[in-house]
Design an enzyme around this catalytic site. Structure first.
Site, PDB file in Angstrom:
ATOM      1  N   CYS A  18       3.792  -1.266  -3.992  1.00 36.55           N
ATOM      2  CA  CYS A  18       3.461  -1.815  -5.310  1.00 36.55           C
ATOM      3  C   CYS A  18       3.738  -0.772  -6.397  1.00 36.55           C
ATOM      4  O   CYS A  18       3.433   0.412  -6.211  1.00 36.55           O
ATOM      5  CB  CYS A  18       1.987  -2.194  -5.323  1.00 36.55           C
ATOM      6  SG  CYS A  18       1.429  -2.730  -6.936  1.00 36.55           S
ATOM      7  N   HIS A  22       0.816  -1.224   0.000  1.00 40.94           N
ATOM      8  CA  HIS A  22       0.000   0.000   0.000  1.00 40.94           C
ATOM      9  C   HIS A  22       0.845   1.268   0.000  1.00 40.94           C
ATOM     10  O   HIS A  22       0.330   2.348  -0.259  1.00 40.94           O
ATOM     11  CB  HIS A  22      -0.873   0.056   1.256  1.00 40.94           C
ATOM     12  CG  HIS A  22      -1.914  -1.007   1.326  1.00 40.94           C
ATOM     13  ND1 HIS A  22      -2.687  -1.350   0.247  1.00 40.94           N
ATOM     14  CD2 HIS A  22      -2.335  -1.784   2.344  1.00 40.94           C
ATOM     15  CE1 HIS A  22      -3.530  -2.305   0.611  1.00 40.94           C
ATOM     16  NE2 HIS A  22      -3.328  -2.592   1.873  1.00 40.94           N
ATOM     17  N   GLU A  38      -3.451   2.940   1.529  1.00 42.09           N
ATOM     18  CA  GLU A  38      -2.967   3.405   0.219  1.00 42.09           C
ATOM     19  C   GLU A  38      -3.285   4.888   0.037  1.00 42.09           C
ATOM     20  O   GLU A  38      -2.452   5.672  -0.441  1.00 42.09           O
ATOM     21  CB  GLU A  38      -3.645   2.584  -0.892  1.00 42.09           C
ATOM     22  CG  GLU A  38      -3.274   3.042  -2.292  1.00 42.09           C
ATOM     23  CD  GLU A  38      -4.121   2.356  -3.354  1.00 42.09           C
ATOM     24  OE1 GLU A  38      -4.346   1.135  -3.246  1.00 42.09           O
ATOM     25  OE2 GLU A  38      -4.574   3.044  -4.279  1.00 42.09           O
ATOM     26  N   SER A  53      -4.787 -10.772  -1.582  1.00 41.40           N
ATOM     27  CA  SER A  53      -3.886 -11.135  -0.480  1.00 41.40           C
ATOM     28  C   SER A  53      -4.029 -12.596  -0.076  1.00 41.40           C
ATOM     29  O   SER A  53      -3.526 -13.000   0.963  1.00 41.40           O
ATOM     30  CB  SER A  53      -4.194 -10.268   0.746  1.00 41.40           C
ATOM     31  OG  SER A  53      -4.066  -8.915   0.440  1.00 41.40           O
ATOM     32  N   HIS A  98      -8.071   4.314   4.124  1.00 37.25           N
ATOM     33  CA  HIS A  98      -7.302   3.179   3.585  1.00 37.25           C
ATOM     34  C   HIS A  98      -5.825   3.564   3.509  1.00 37.25           C
ATOM     35  O   HIS A  98      -5.487   4.670   3.075  1.00 37.25           O
ATOM     36  CB  HIS A  98      -7.832   2.820   2.191  1.00 37.25           C
ATOM     37  CG  HIS A  98      -7.278   1.531   1.666  1.00 37.25           C
ATOM     38  ND1 HIS A  98      -6.021   1.442   1.115  1.00 37.25           N
ATOM     39  CD2 HIS A  98      -7.790   0.283   1.634  1.00 37.25           C
ATOM     40  CE1 HIS A  98      -5.801   0.183   0.746  1.00 37.25           C
ATOM     41  NE2 HIS A  98      -6.858  -0.537   1.055  1.00 37.25           N
ATOM     42  N   THR A 101      -6.533   2.011  -6.198  1.00 38.00           N
ATOM     43  CA  THR A 101      -6.222   0.955  -7.176  1.00 38.00           C
ATOM     44  C   THR A 101      -7.253  -0.169  -7.195  1.00 38.00           C
ATOM     45  O   THR A 101      -7.382  -0.870  -8.192  1.00 38.00           O
ATOM     46  CB  THR A 101      -4.842   0.336  -6.880  1.00 38.00           C
ATOM     47  OG1 THR A 101      -4.799  -0.025  -5.503  1.00 38.00           O
ATOM     48  CG2 THR A 101      -3.723   1.290  -7.204  1.00 38.00           C
ATOM     49  N   SER A 115     -10.000  -6.631   3.725  1.00 45.26           N
ATOM     50  CA  SER A 115      -9.362  -6.420   2.424  1.00 45.26           C
ATOM     51  C   SER A 115     -10.340  -5.729   1.478  1.00 45.26           C
ATOM     52  O   SER A 115     -11.402  -6.261   1.149  1.00 45.26           O
ATOM     53  CB  SER A 115      -8.925  -7.778   1.859  1.00 45.26           C
ATOM     54  OG  SER A 115      -8.885  -7.734   0.460  1.00 45.26           O
TER      55      SER A 115
HETATM   56  S1  SF4 Z   1      -4.052  -5.106  -5.787  1.00 46.08           S
HETATM   57 FE1  SF4 Z   1      -2.958  -4.134  -7.499  1.00 46.08          FE
HETATM   58  S2  SF4 Z   1      -2.257  -2.190  -6.665  1.00 46.08           S
HETATM   59 FE2  SF4 Z   1      -2.786  -3.462  -4.930  1.00 46.08          FE
HETATM   60  S3  SF4 Z   1      -0.878  -4.456  -4.393  1.00 46.08           S
HETATM   61 FE3  SF4 Z   1      -1.932  -5.812  -5.780  1.00 46.08          FE
HETATM   62  S4  SF4 Z   1      -1.090  -5.340  -7.824  1.00 46.08           S
HETATM   63 FE4  SF4 Z   1      -0.612  -3.654  -6.447  1.00 46.08          FE
END
Ligand code: SF4
Length: 292
Positions: free
Chosen positions: A97, A75, A127, A263, A125, A163, A219
């Site tokens: 990421c 994140h 991120e 995840s 969140h 994302t 999640s």
């Molecule tokens: S869901 Fe997409 S943005 Fe989030 S960690 Fe995984 S690849 Fe990266």
């Protein structure tokens, strides 16, 4: 009972990369602590495995030990948190990421170009917290069309997507934002992994009577998969482990689908498949047709 797996499911590139990074850090740690800043993934079973293997967990920078290695999760974090860890002399392995790095960069560009940044996502969140840190917290975050509709009239809006948002919801929010400002610049920051998993579950949900999304309760992308699936398959459930499956739900079912959040490790998906096979043998004795 047929057990159908979504064509795309489970661990995404970003999460896999961060977890691999933690194991690499352990290999090189030579007895010093390895700590993740925040949970590396939203999956308590995989987190338990990481803890067992020696990766500590710090919820804030203040909790990070004074020595060793810190792994930044997928994140990402605020630049302030990153700089603080570096300044303390810790070894920082950046598991942010690449898609999230891209969002952070795009948010900064919009901000520097003078746009009012609107992030379509949840302000709490991690991120989004990380992205906000790149633009002095000066942005709106809206997670629904209703919240977008409540924004004041603006001059120039620059839009970033969390994302994991569904493309459909993103578009609906953009449509509302276009009524709020004469200029709306949209940065497409939804990640492919999310889109692929959502596309696959949309297809699968039209074929099955019952569907399980294996993923962490907190999640965002797993919850999103449930939301997408329920458009066609009302009997869609989010489960963290196979034990959460209610045997009564499987009675008389001929086709069950499985998807999994970004995840969720493969070993957990396989446990769910095995559990469903076992249930099929016990509750659906009349129909022993099983396929994976
Ligand atoms: S869901 Fe997409 S943005 Fe989030 S960690 Fe995984 S690849 Fe990266």
């Amino acid at each position: 009972m047929e057990i159908l797996l979504a064509e795309s499911l489970g661990f995404c590139m970003g999460v896999k990369r961060a977890v691999d990074m933690a194991y690499k850090a352990l290999d090189k740690a030579e007895g010093t602590p390895v700590t993740s800043l925040g949970p590396l993934i939203h999956n308590s079973q995989e987190m338990a495995r990481l803890t067992n293997d020696g990766v500590g967990l710090a919820q804030t920078t203040a909790d990070v030990p004074t020595t060793g290695t810190v792994v930044i999760r997928a994140h990402g974090v605020t630049p302030q948190a990153y700089d603080e860890l570096k300044a303390r002399g810790l070894k920082v392995m950046d598991g942010t990421c690449p898609y999230v790095h891209y969002s952070q960069r795009k948010a900064r560009e919009l901000y520097e170009e003078g746009y009012t940044v609107v992030i379509t996502g949840d302000r709490q969140h991690p991120e989004i917290v990380g992205i906000l840190g790149h633009i002095n917290d000066e942005a709106y975050a809206v997670k629904s069309v209703e919240e977008a509709a409540a924004l004041p009239a603006l001059e120039r809006i620059g839009v970033i997507a969390q994302t994991t948002i569904s493309p459909k919801k993103f578009q609906a929010i953009i449509d509302v934002l276009k009524t709020k400002a004469p200029e709306v610049k949209v940065c497409e920051t939804i990640c492919d992994a999310t889109e692929e998993n959502q596309k696959a579950i949309r297809e699968l949900s039209g074929e099955v009577e019952l569907l399980y999304v294996v993923g962490g309760r907190h999640s965002a992308n797993s919850n999103k998969l449930v939301e997408v699936a329920r458009e066609q398959c009302q009997q869609t459930y989010l489960i963290e482990t196979p034990e959460e499956i209610d045997a009564a739900d499987v009675v008389g079912i001929r086709k069950v689908g499985i998807s999994a959040g970004a995840s969720t490790p493969d070993w957990m998906i396989q446990q769910v498949v095995q559990h469903l096979r076992g249930l099929d043998r016990t509750v659906n004795r009349a129909d022993h047709r099983v396929a994976a």
